[in-house]
Write a protein that holds these residues in place. Structure first.
Motif, PDB file in Angstrom:
ATOM      1  N   ARG A  94       0.479  -1.046  -0.174  1.00 12.90           N
ATOM      2  CA  ARG A  94      -0.195  -0.154  -0.018  1.00 12.90           C
ATOM      3  C   ARG A  94       1.022   1.653  -0.139  1.00 12.90           C
ATOM      4  O   ARG A  94       0.616   2.014  -0.584  1.00 12.90           O
ATOM      5  CB  ARG A  94      -0.956  -0.256   1.159  1.00 12.90           C
ATOM      6  CG  ARG A  94      -1.665   1.180   1.136  1.00 12.90           C
ATOM      7  CD  ARG A  94      -3.131   1.550   2.133  1.00 12.90           C
ATOM      8  NE  ARG A  94      -3.351   2.662   2.231  1.00 12.90           N
ATOM      9  CZ  ARG A  94      -4.750   2.893   1.570  1.00 12.90           C
ATOM     10  NH1 ARG A  94      -5.196   2.151   0.566  1.00 12.90           N
ATOM     11  NH2 ARG A  94      -5.004   4.581   1.816  1.00 12.90           N
ATOM     12  N   SER A  95       2.005   0.891   0.984  1.00 12.20           N
ATOM     13  CA  SER A  95       2.484   2.168   1.138  1.00 12.20           C
ATOM     14  C   SER A  95       3.319   2.280  -0.204  1.00 12.20           C
ATOM     15  O   SER A  95       3.613   4.567  -1.380  1.00 12.20           O
ATOM     16  CB  SER A  95       4.068   2.067   1.898  1.00 12.20           C
ATOM     17  OG  SER A  95       4.617   3.165   2.065  1.00 12.20           O
ATOM     18  N   PHE A  96       3.618   1.850  -1.164  1.00  7.82           N
ATOM     19  CA  PHE A  96       4.685   1.710  -2.270  1.00  7.82           C
ATOM     20  C   PHE A  96       3.244   2.562  -3.289  1.00  7.82           C
ATOM     21  O   PHE A  96       3.569   3.525  -4.358  1.00  7.82           O
ATOM     22  CB  PHE A  96       5.013   0.465  -3.134  1.00  7.82           C
ATOM     23  CG  PHE A  96       5.049   0.773  -4.562  1.00  7.82           C
ATOM     24  CD1 PHE A  96       6.897   0.568  -5.059  1.00  7.82           C
ATOM     25  CD2 PHE A  96       4.524  -0.236  -5.226  1.00  7.82           C
ATOM     26  CE1 PHE A  96       7.134   1.002  -5.934  1.00  7.82           C
ATOM     27  CE2 PHE A  96       4.782   0.111  -6.432  1.00  7.82           C
ATOM     28  CZ  PHE A  96       6.358   1.044  -7.528  1.00  7.82           C
ATOM     29  N   THR A 131      13.908  -1.842 -16.857  1.00  7.17           N
ATOM     30  CA  THR A 131      13.994  -1.570 -15.517  1.00  7.17           C
ATOM     31  C   THR A 131      12.956  -2.259 -14.848  1.00  7.17           C
ATOM     32  O   THR A 131      12.747  -2.664 -13.612  1.00  7.17           O
ATOM     33  CB  THR A 131      13.016   0.499 -15.938  1.00  7.17           C
ATOM     34  OG1 THR A 131      14.004   0.971 -15.891  1.00  7.17           O
ATOM     35  CG2 THR A 131      12.667   0.166 -14.186  1.00  7.17           C
ATOM     36  N   MET A 132      11.787  -3.064 -15.799  1.00  5.53           N
ATOM     37  CA  MET A 132      11.187  -4.200 -15.089  1.00  5.53           C
ATOM     38  C   MET A 132      12.062  -4.874 -15.103  1.00  5.53           C
ATOM     39  O   MET A 132      12.151  -5.584 -13.935  1.00  5.53           O
ATOM     40  CB  MET A 132      10.361  -4.698 -16.479  1.00  5.53           C
ATOM     41  CG  MET A 132       8.807  -2.802 -16.231  1.00  5.53           C
ATOM     42  SD  MET A 132       7.591  -3.581 -17.573  1.00  5.53           S
ATOM     43  CE  MET A 132       6.991  -4.705 -16.922  1.00  5.53           C
ATOM     44  N   MET A 159       2.271  -7.040 -12.873  1.00  7.33           N
ATOM     45  CA  MET A 159       1.046  -6.050 -12.395  1.00  7.33           C
ATOM     46  C   MET A 159       1.309  -5.009 -12.122  1.00  7.33           C
ATOM     47  O   MET A 159       0.327  -4.052 -11.803  1.00  7.33           O
ATOM     48  CB  MET A 159       0.306  -7.592 -11.532  1.00  7.33           C
ATOM     49  CG  MET A 159      -0.476  -8.726 -12.188  1.00  7.33           C
ATOM     50  SD  MET A 159      -1.043  -9.413 -10.969  1.00  7.33           S
ATOM     51  CE  MET A 159      -2.244  -8.654  -9.887  1.00  7.33           C
ATOM     52  N   MET A 160       1.789  -4.896 -10.720  1.00 13.57           N
ATOM     53  CA  MET A 160       2.416  -3.535 -10.051  1.00 13.57           C
ATOM     54  C   MET A 160       2.243  -2.715 -10.532  1.00 13.57           C
ATOM     55  O   MET A 160       2.030  -1.581 -11.237  1.00 13.57           O
ATOM     56  CB  MET A 160       3.455  -3.742  -9.770  1.00 13.57           C
ATOM     57  CG  MET A 160       3.843  -2.866  -9.128  1.00 13.57           C
ATOM     58  SD  MET A 160       5.238  -2.874  -8.627  1.00 13.57           S
ATOM     59  CE  MET A 160       6.399  -3.244  -9.120  1.00 13.57           C
ATOM     60  N   TYR A 161       3.046  -2.600 -12.392  1.00 18.93           N
ATOM     61  CA  TYR A 161       2.887  -1.743 -13.243  1.00 18.93           C
ATOM     62  C   TYR A 161       2.326  -1.194 -14.641  1.00 18.93           C
ATOM     63  O   TYR A 161       1.418   0.270 -14.532  1.00 18.93           O
ATOM     64  CB  TYR A 161       4.348  -1.895 -14.770  1.00 18.93           C
ATOM     65  CG  TYR A 161       6.149  -1.680 -14.375  1.00 18.93           C
ATOM     66  CD1 TYR A 161       6.600   0.022 -14.242  1.00 18.93           C
ATOM     67  CD2 TYR A 161       6.359  -2.090 -13.295  1.00 18.93           C
ATOM     68  CE1 TYR A 161       7.281  -0.152 -13.950  1.00 18.93           C
ATOM     69  CE2 TYR A 161       7.753  -1.809 -12.460  1.00 18.93           C
ATOM     70  CZ  TYR A 161       8.497  -0.960 -12.918  1.00 18.93           C
ATOM     71  OH  TYR A 161       9.662  -0.887 -12.876  1.00 18.93           O
ATOM     72  N   ALA A 190      -4.681  -6.558  -4.486  1.00 18.18           N
ATOM     73  CA  ALA A 190      -4.361  -6.970  -6.318  1.00 18.18           C
ATOM     74  C   ALA A 190      -3.222  -7.249  -6.578  1.00 18.18           C
ATOM     75  O   ALA A 190      -3.315  -8.886  -6.374  1.00 18.18           O
ATOM     76  CB  ALA A 190      -4.651  -6.512  -7.493  1.00 18.18           C
ATOM     77  N   LEU A 191      -2.219  -7.058  -5.998  1.00 12.92           N
ATOM     78  CA  LEU A 191      -0.584  -7.009  -6.166  1.00 12.92           C
ATOM     79  C   LEU A 191      -0.282  -8.030  -5.069  1.00 12.92           C
ATOM     80  O   LEU A 191       0.707  -8.684  -5.139  1.00 12.92           O
ATOM     81  CB  LEU A 191      -0.418  -5.692  -6.098  1.00 12.92           C
ATOM     82  CG  LEU A 191       1.563  -5.932  -6.254  1.00 12.92           C
ATOM     83  CD1 LEU A 191       1.873  -7.372  -7.137  1.00 12.92           C
ATOM     84  CD2 LEU A 191       2.598  -5.013  -5.980  1.00 12.92           C
ATOM     85  N   TYR A 192      -0.662  -7.673  -3.822  1.00 13.30           N
ATOM     86  CA  TYR A 192      -0.738  -8.275  -1.833  1.00 13.30           C
ATOM     87  C   TYR A 192      -1.071  -9.429  -2.949  1.00 13.30           C
ATOM     88  O   TYR A 192      -0.795 -10.734  -2.048  1.00 13.30           O
ATOM     89  CB  TYR A 192      -1.025  -7.813  -1.096  1.00 13.30           C
ATOM     90  CG  TYR A 192      -0.365  -8.317   0.340  1.00 13.30           C
ATOM     91  CD1 TYR A 192       1.013  -8.230   0.609  1.00 13.30           C
ATOM     92  CD2 TYR A 192      -1.811  -8.831   0.798  1.00 13.30           C
ATOM     93  CE1 TYR A 192       0.920  -9.049   1.814  1.00 13.30           C
ATOM     94  CE2 TYR A 192      -1.407 -10.233   2.167  1.00 13.30           C
ATOM     95  CZ  TYR A 192      -0.132  -9.695   2.159  1.00 13.30           C
ATOM     96  OH  TYR A 192       0.398 -10.763   3.521  1.00 13.30           O
TER      97      TYR A 192
END
Length: 196
Positions: A94-96, A131-132, A159-161, A190-192
């Protein structure tokens, strides 16, 4: 002079830094006004009040300017700011997302230029993929997702990107009304779920 003291800059060094900053400011203004694709080096140098030769002393392309803008304007995040998997990792995810969303909403013209560059400029798209790939290597090194294999890490990073890019595009470019906290919470969930 102590080991911690910065070396004194000469007048030439200060002028070089000011010129480089002016190029980056002018490029961002041009990208915001004309779009990344339509902006030319001539547009940038005209705004900066310099010649093409001076531009090329500092940068080899408009993509290089945009990469430098991204690298210098993004908040410097430490390893501990990276999203983490495992049972206690959700707050880091979440912080990210909060940091990324807040950065891009504070610099929407930079987000738009980055989005356009990834879509239209093969050089910039390749740098983005690099970068990925670096993220995959870093997540392996730091054991960001304990017990996860490379395929699972790649999925989580993709997913994150993708979520950040889609959310920011809908919100900043298309003007779709989205609630910041609800979107961050949804991306976090979703990411977690892939990181456990």
């Amino acid at each position: 002079m102590s080991a911690d003291a910065a070396p004194k800059l000469t007048m030439r060094d200060r002028h070089r830094i000011m010129t480089r900053d002016q190029i980056m400011t002018s490029a961002l203004e041009a990208f915001a006004e004309r779009g990344y694709v339509a902006t030319t080096v001539d547009d940038i140098v005209g705004r900066a009040g310099i010649g093409r030769a001076t531009f090329y002393l500092h940068f080899d392309s408009k993509a290089a300017v945009l990469r430098e803008l991204r690298n210098t304007r993004m908040t410097v995040w430490t390893e501990q700011d990276a999203p983490r998997g495992g049972p206690k990792g959700r707050p880091s995810v979440r912080s990210f997302f909060e940091k990324v969303v807040d950065f891009y909403t504070s610099a929407p013209e930079l987000y738009t230029a980055l989005h356009q560059a990834r879509a239209a400029d093969p050089e910039f798209a390749a740098a983005h993929r690099a970068t990925m790939e670096a993220d995959v290597a870093e997540w392996i090194r730091s054991d960001a997702m304990p017990g996860a294999g490379e395929a699972q890490l790649r999925l989580a990073i993709a997913m994150m990107y993708t979520m950040v890019d889609s959310f920011m595009h809908l919100w900043l470019v298309d003007g779709w009304p989205l609630d910041r906290d609800a979107a961050i919470e949804a991306m976090t969930d979703a990411l977690y779920s892939t990181m456990r």
